[in-house]
Design a protein around this motif. Structure first.
Motif, PDB file in Angstrom:
ATOM      1  N   ARG A  81       0.822  -1.215   0.000  1.00  0.00           N
ATOM      2  CA  ARG A  81       0.000   0.000   0.000  1.00  0.00           C
ATOM      3  C   ARG A  81       0.861   1.272   0.000  1.00  0.00           C
ATOM      4  O   ARG A  81       1.760   1.434   0.823  1.00  0.00           O
ATOM      5  N   PRO A  82       0.567   2.195  -0.945  1.00  0.00           N
ATOM      6  CA  PRO A  82       1.271   3.477  -0.954  1.00  0.00           C
ATOM      7  C   PRO A  82       0.513   4.554  -0.169  1.00  0.00           C
ATOM      8  O   PRO A  82       1.030   5.644   0.044  1.00  0.00           O
ATOM      9  N   GLU A  83      -0.722   4.257   0.234  1.00  0.00           N
ATOM     10  CA  GLU A  83      -1.536   5.201   1.008  1.00  0.00           C
ATOM     11  C   GLU A  83      -2.658   4.399   1.664  1.00  0.00           C
ATOM     12  O   GLU A  83      -2.830   3.215   1.377  1.00  0.00           O
ATOM     13  N   PHE A  84      -3.410   5.031   2.568  1.00  0.00           N
ATOM     14  CA  PHE A  84      -4.454   4.309   3.299  1.00  0.00           C
ATOM     15  C   PHE A  84      -5.822   4.359   2.633  1.00  0.00           C
ATOM     16  O   PHE A  84      -6.605   3.424   2.745  1.00  0.00           O
ATOM     17  N   THR A  85      -6.138   5.489   1.988  1.00  0.00           N
ATOM     18  CA  THR A  85      -7.525   5.712   1.582  1.00  0.00           C
ATOM     19  C   THR A  85      -8.071   4.595   0.692  1.00  0.00           C
ATOM     20  O   THR A  85      -9.171   4.090   0.929  1.00  0.00           O
ATOM     21  N   ALA A  86      -7.285   4.191  -0.315  1.00  0.00           N
ATOM     22  CA  ALA A  86      -7.783   3.188  -1.252  1.00  0.00           C
ATOM     23  C   ALA A  86      -8.146   1.892  -0.525  1.00  0.00           C
ATOM     24  O   ALA A  86      -9.229   1.326  -0.749  1.00  0.00           O
ATOM     25  N   GLY A  87      -7.278   1.436   0.369  1.00  0.00           N
ATOM     26  CA  GLY A  87      -7.538   0.200   1.103  1.00  0.00           C
ATOM     27  C   GLY A  87      -8.732   0.341   2.042  1.00  0.00           C
ATOM     28  O   GLY A  87      -9.550  -0.576   2.173  1.00  0.00           O
ATOM     29  N   ASN A  88      -8.838   1.495   2.703  1.00  0.00           N
ATOM     30  CA  ASN A  88      -9.962   1.717   3.604  1.00  0.00           C
ATOM     31  C   ASN A  88     -11.289   1.726   2.843  1.00  0.00           C
ATOM     32  O   ASN A  88     -12.285   1.190   3.317  1.00  0.00           O
ATOM     33  N   VAL A  89     -11.286   2.342   1.663  1.00  0.00           N
ATOM     34  CA  VAL A  89     -12.518   2.390   0.876  1.00  0.00           C
ATOM     35  C   VAL A  89     -12.846   0.983   0.351  1.00  0.00           C
ATOM     36  O   VAL A  89     -14.000   0.552   0.379  1.00  0.00           O
ATOM     37  N   ARG A  90     -11.835   0.257  -0.089  1.00  0.00           N
ATOM     38  CA  ARG A  90     -12.047  -1.145  -0.500  1.00  0.00           C
ATOM     39  C   ARG A  90     -12.672  -1.931   0.650  1.00  0.00           C
ATOM     40  O   ARG A  90     -13.651  -2.653   0.478  1.00  0.00           O
TER      41      ARG A  90
END
Ligand code: ATP
Ligand code: MG
Length: 437
Positions: A81-90
């Motif tokens: 992961r290069p950032e949190f937002t994408a994973g959190n939204v997934r």
């Protein structure tokens, strides 16, 4: 010849002295998050590559150049992961959290980007990340920016100045009108643009404003500004956000608020308010942006969920730790640090039993209990002084005889004799070793 291993380029070990500061940043962030009703969550450190590619956009710097992507033995492409937002939204979508809105989520942990390492820029770094899903109001924008400000202002022992750069990208209508104007302006300069920006001109022209290439920056300097293309609704909304922020006494005292028309953030999914906090301390050199965020109302839907408004921000832990390196910014905590010093001929089992009892009684305090077994008593005392020990408990055979020990407060120099039996009383122990900072 044996090989001397080094950490991989762009990664570093966080040794105990640095880790204390690192933890100070993270626990402070966590406390500030809880104060605003955030709850902590964590997602896997790697995701299917498409999670990031889709959410951040193929033309972003992160996706096009900075991702650590590899193929699993099963042939799937995954990315650290290069950032949190994408994973959190997934995660928000895959766990059906739509039912639980509004949600305030705090996360922290390591992130990975393949960039050129320099001070304040690593290939493995850490962030504290805040995400607020389900509220599209201007008040929410102001509230979360003020949380970011409170986090930064109260981080160290002294208050330091920051600049808040803030801009609005407007709603869809504003962005469409502006995109067209920007393309009209940039097209005659196409041959002078960097290769990246040439590609962006067709796909995502707003990105060009974000370019770090000097020639691009020269050209964009005189480009039309997004503010001229804002719809009335978007303009009023932005004015509300700015007015709320500027009205706060903490902001007036410590934060310079600057409208930054060229601040567009690198990511595709931002709309309305975007912001960054820059440290004015001068400790960070070129990497002085410590925190960045914005609204991304389109992202959840773009990732396959129901339309859900959202806003968030993230701060780089390593950059904040660099600020705490300033001697006036941070002191290690004054927790009780207790050292038992028995004379060499003292019954070791008695000392150990005593230490174990102390540890049980102090288990709810922030304290440490250690034993220094060997060496000249005077030398051991000197060492304790250097090691910031708060209390020394001395055991000499004469005192043992009387079932006593001597407790020396290393801050005040005061030494008092106590009956060892008193130490079975947890209340007594707590009172004796609790130090208020
Ligand atoms: P920059 O323009 O410095 O590359 P960015 O826009 O890529 O920043 P974000 O993705 O918004 O940064 O991340 C938020 C914060 O995370 C940054 O403000 C910074 O404090 C921190 N950060 C980002 N990349 C790194 C890195 N490679 N090493 C250390 N900290 C980083
Ligand atoms: Mg970057």
């Amino acid at each position: 010849m044996s090989q001397k291993y080094q950490p991989v380029r762009g990664t570093h070990d966080i040794l105990p002295d640095e880790f204390e500061k690192f933890q100070a940043v993270v626990s402070h962030a966590r406390r500030m998050a809880m104060l605003d009703g955030f709850r902590e969550m964590t997602t896997p450190i790697f995701e299917t590559t498409d999670v990031f590619a889709r959410s951040m956009g193929e033309t972003s710097d992160v996706v096009s150049k900075e991702m650590f992507t590899f193929e699993t033995k099963g042939g799937d492409s995954v990315t650290l992961r290069p950032e949190f937002t994408a994973g959190n939204v997934r995660s928000f979508i895959s766990n059906g959290l739509q039912q639980k809105l509004p949600l305030k989520l705090f996360s922290t942990g390591p992130l990975f980007r393949y960039e050129r390492p320099q001070k304040g820029r690593q290939r493995q770094f850490h962030q504290v990340n805040f995400e607020w899903l389900g509220d599209d109001s201007a008040q929410a924008d102001a509230e979360i920016i003020l949380l970011a400000a409170r986090f930064l202002i109260y981080l160290g022992d002294i208050k330091t100045p920051y600049t808040l750069l803030i801009n609005t990208l407007g709603d869809g209508q504003s962005r469409d009108a502006y995109r067209k104007a920007l393309v009209d302006y940039l097209t005659p300069y196409e041959s002078q643009l960097s290769e990246d920006s040439k590609r962006r001109l067709a796909k995502n022209p707003l990105r060009i404003l974000d370019s770090k290439d000097p020639s691009d920056q020269n050209i964009t300097q005189n480009a039309p500004k997004l503010t001229q293309y804002l719809s009335d609704m978007a303009r009023t909304r932005f004015e509300t956000v700015c007015a709320l922020i500027k009205a706060q006494p903490e902001i007036q005292k410590y934060v310079k608020v600057e409208i930054a028309p060229s601040l567009v953030r690198g990511l595709d999914y931002y709309n309305h308010t975007v912001f960054e906090f820059v440290s004015d301390l001068g400790e960070l050199g070129a990497q002085n942006t410590v925190l960045a965020g914005g609204r991304y109302d389109g992202l959840v839907e773009h990732m396959g969920g129901n339309p859900t408004p959202a806003i968030g921000f993230a701060a780089g832990v390593e950059r904040l730790v660099l600020m705490l390196e300033r001697p006036d910014m941070w002191q290690p905590s004054n927790d009780a640090k207790i050292l038992l010093i028995p004379s060499e001929d003292f019954d070791k089992n008695v000392v150990l039993t005593f230490a174990l009892q102390l540890r049980s009684n102090l288990r709810l305090n922030n304290a440490s209990v250690e034993i220094s077994w060997h060496g000249n008593i005077k030398k051991r005392m000197e060492k304790a002084g250097k090691a910031q020990v708060s209390h020394v408990i001395l055991f000499s055979p004469e005192e043992a005889e009387k079932k006593q020990c001597a407790v020396k407060n290393m801050h005040s120099g005061e030494q008092t004799t106590y009956l060892t039996s008193q130490f079975s009383d947890a209340d007594f122990v707590n009172r004796l070793f609790t130090i208020v900072r």
